[in-house]
Structures are given as C-alpha cells and as structure tokens.
Design a protein around this motif. Structure first.
Motif, short mmCIF file in Angstrom:
data_model
loop_
_atom_site.label_atom_id
_atom_site.label_comp_id
_atom_site.label_asym_id
_atom_site.label_seq_id
_atom_site.Cartn_x
_atom_site.Cartn_y
_atom_site.Cartn_z
N VAL A 182 0.82 -1.21 0.00
CA VAL A 182 0.00 0.00 0.00
C VAL A 182 0.86 1.27 0.00
O VAL A 182 0.56 2.22 -0.72
N ALA A 183 1.91 1.29 0.79
CA ALA A 183 2.74 2.50 0.89
C ALA A 183 3.32 2.91 -0.46
O ALA A 183 3.47 4.10 -0.73
N ILE A 184 3.60 1.95 -1.33
CA ILE A 184 4.18 2.27 -2.64
C ILE A 184 3.12 2.36 -3.73
O ILE A 184 3.07 3.35 -4.47
N THR A 185 2.25 1.35 -3.83
CA THR A 185 1.31 1.30 -4.95
C THR A 185 0.13 2.24 -4.80
O THR A 185 -0.56 2.53 -5.77
N VAL A 186 -0.09 2.73 -3.58
CA VAL A 186 -1.21 3.65 -3.35
C VAL A 186 -0.68 5.01 -2.91
O VAL A 186 -0.82 6.00 -3.63
N VAL A 187 -0.08 5.08 -1.73
CA VAL A 187 0.30 6.38 -1.15
C VAL A 187 1.36 7.09 -2.00
O VAL A 187 1.17 8.25 -2.40
N ALA A 188 2.46 6.42 -2.29
CA ALA A 188 3.53 7.05 -3.08
C ALA A 188 3.07 7.32 -4.51
O ALA A 188 3.41 8.36 -5.09
N ALA A 189 2.29 6.40 -5.06
CA ALA A 189 1.79 6.61 -6.43
C ALA A 189 0.90 7.85 -6.49
O ALA A 189 1.04 8.67 -7.41
N ARG A 190 0.02 8.03 -5.53
CA ARG A 190 -0.85 9.22 -5.53
C ARG A 190 -0.03 10.49 -5.39
O ARG A 190 -0.30 11.49 -6.07
N ARG A 191 0.97 10.46 -4.53
CA ARG A 191 1.83 11.64 -4.40
C ARG A 191 2.45 12.02 -5.73
O ARG A 191 2.45 13.19 -6.13
N ARG A 192 3.01 11.04 -6.43
CA ARG A 192 3.68 11.31 -7.72
C ARG A 192 2.67 11.78 -8.76
O ARG A 192 2.94 12.71 -9.52
N ILE A 193 1.52 11.13 -8.82
CA ILE A 193 0.51 11.50 -9.82
C ILE A 193 0.02 12.92 -9.58
O ILE A 193 -0.02 13.74 -10.50
N GLN A 194 -0.36 13.24 -8.35
CA GLN A 194 -0.88 14.59 -8.06
C GLN A 194 0.17 15.66 -8.23
O GLN A 194 -0.15 16.79 -8.63
N ALA A 195 1.43 15.37 -7.94
CA ALA A 195 2.49 16.36 -8.13
C ALA A 195 2.67 16.69 -9.61
O ALA A 195 2.95 17.83 -9.96
N SER A 196 2.45 15.71 -10.46
CA SER A 196 2.64 15.91 -11.90
C SER A 196 1.38 16.36 -12.62
O SER A 196 1.45 17.04 -13.63
N VAL A 197 0.23 15.95 -12.12
CA VAL A 197 -1.06 16.28 -12.74
C VAL A 197 -1.95 16.88 -11.64
O VAL A 197 -2.81 16.19 -11.06
N PRO A 198 -1.75 18.16 -11.32
CA PRO A 198 -2.47 18.78 -10.21
C PRO A 198 -4.00 18.67 -10.29
O PRO A 198 -4.67 18.62 -9.26
N ALA A 199 -4.55 18.60 -11.49
CA ALA A 199 -6.01 18.47 -11.62
C ALA A 199 -6.52 17.20 -10.94
O ALA A 199 -7.68 17.15 -10.50
N LEU A 200 -5.68 16.19 -10.81
CA LEU A 200 -6.13 14.94 -10.20
C LEU A 200 -6.19 15.02 -8.68
O LEU A 200 -6.66 14.09 -8.02
N GLU A 211 -16.69 -0.69 8.43
CA GLU A 211 -16.37 -2.07 8.11
C GLU A 211 -16.45 -2.25 6.60
O GLU A 211 -17.13 -1.51 5.91
N GLU A 212 -15.78 -3.25 6.09
CA GLU A 212 -15.69 -3.49 4.66
C GLU A 212 -17.06 -3.55 3.96
O GLU A 212 -17.21 -3.07 2.86
N VAL A 213 -18.05 -4.13 4.63
CA VAL A 213 -19.37 -4.27 4.00
C VAL A 213 -20.07 -2.94 3.82
O VAL A 213 -21.06 -2.85 3.12
N GLU A 214 -19.60 -1.88 4.43
CA GLU A 214 -20.26 -0.58 4.37
C GLU A 214 -19.63 0.37 3.35
O GLU A 214 -19.93 1.55 3.36
N VAL A 215 -18.79 -0.09 2.46
CA VAL A 215 -18.06 0.74 1.51
C VAL A 215 -17.30 1.84 2.26
O VAL A 215 -17.71 2.99 2.30
N PRO A 216 -16.21 1.47 2.87
CA PRO A 216 -15.47 2.41 3.72
C PRO A 216 -14.72 3.47 2.92
O PRO A 216 -14.47 3.33 1.72
N ILE A 217 -14.38 4.51 3.63
CA ILE A 217 -13.48 5.54 3.11
C ILE A 217 -12.21 5.43 3.92
O ILE A 217 -12.23 5.36 5.14
N TRP A 218 -11.09 5.37 3.21
CA TRP A 218 -9.78 5.27 3.86
C TRP A 218 -9.05 6.60 3.75
O TRP A 218 -9.05 7.22 2.69
N ARG A 219 -8.47 7.05 4.85
CA ARG A 219 -7.62 8.24 4.86
C ARG A 219 -6.19 7.78 5.04
O ARG A 219 -5.86 7.11 6.02
N ASP A 220 -5.35 8.14 4.06
CA ASP A 220 -3.96 7.69 4.10
C ASP A 220 -3.15 8.58 5.03
O ASP A 220 -3.68 9.55 5.61
#
Length: 156
Positions: free
Chosen positions: A70-88, A118-127
C-alpha cells in the motif's frame, strides 16, 4: 473520465464488478483510460497530455487496482501522480481490493491510516497524508452504497 493507472483488475469477473461500482460512483465508462501502464511514470506522461484533465468540469475518478504494498502502490503513487497532474488532486480516488491477491490489505489500511467503516459498508480510507479513497472490494456484492460513499467523500 475514469483512469486506471494499473489497469482493470486482472480477473474478468472482478473487472466487470469494478466497472459496475465505477458506474454507480458516477463514472462515465465511455471515457476510460485503463492501461495497464508499465509504470506510474508512463501513466503520468499520458495524463499530463490530456487536455480534458485541464478543462474537466466534473471530477475524474482514479481507480487503483494494485494495493500491495500500500505504501508504494497507493500512497507514493498518488503523491507522484498529483504532483505531476495537479487536476487529479480534485479526483475521486478509489481502491479496488482483491482479498485473494492481497489478503492483508484491510489490515494494512487500518494500520497505515484510518478506515472509517467495516468493509461491508463501503469504507473511506484516509492515508497518512490525509488523502481519502473510497474502498471497494471483490467481496462486496452490492453496488448500491457506492454512490453514497462517493457523496460522503465529496462532501468532506
């Protein structure tokens, strides 16, 4: 616009389920870029050239279908994507979790950030950076709560 930097989930039934979830979340499946790209950098190179992301009046949806680690494929990926494409930074970010592929993903999400239901409730995750994601899973059978989860995310 719906963007899948890692592509659709690899199993056909998961790809179909994920697409149904995204339609329920308000995604336009006629405007999809679904890779998979060989790297996040290649995805960014394409996204930077998309005029629709610069002029988009509606929010794009970014769906991450890889969650390990998660730390690489989600958190670090989002950082890189948003830094390069601010609209995202305005996009609705979605994680599609396959518990067979990543059986410890929900535990990792709880340990790394805040999972508000819980997973069955469609959770929102804050990184750890405070970014929010709607978390969908191949274990969910109903799409009906996805729209509500997206509204909650957008109202924050």
């Amino acid at each position: 616009m719906v963007l899948y930097p890692y592509g659709l989930p690899p199993r056909a039934e998961h790809a179909e389920l994920c697409s149904r979830f995204i339609v329920e979340a308000g995604g336009d499946i006629s405007r999809v870029i679904d890779g998979p790209f060989p790297s996040i950098e290649r995805f960014i190179a394409l996204a930077e050239r998309l005029p629709v992301l610069k002029s988009e009046t509606q929010r794009a949806i970014v769906v991450l279908t890889r969650t390990n680690p998660v730390a690489i494929t989600v958190v670090a990926a989002r950082r890189r994507i948003q830094a390069s494409v601010p609209a995202l930074a305005r996009a609705v970010w979605v994680l599609f979790v396959d518990p067979v592929e990543d059986p410890f993903c929900f535990d990792t999400l709880r340990n790394l950030g805040t999972l508000d239901a819980e997973e069955v409730e469609v959770p929102i995750w804050r990184d750890p950076d405070g970014h929010e994601y709607v978390v969908l899973s191949s274990e969910f059978e109903s799409t009906t709560r996805v729209r509500t989860a997206v509204r909650v995310l957008l109202d924050d």
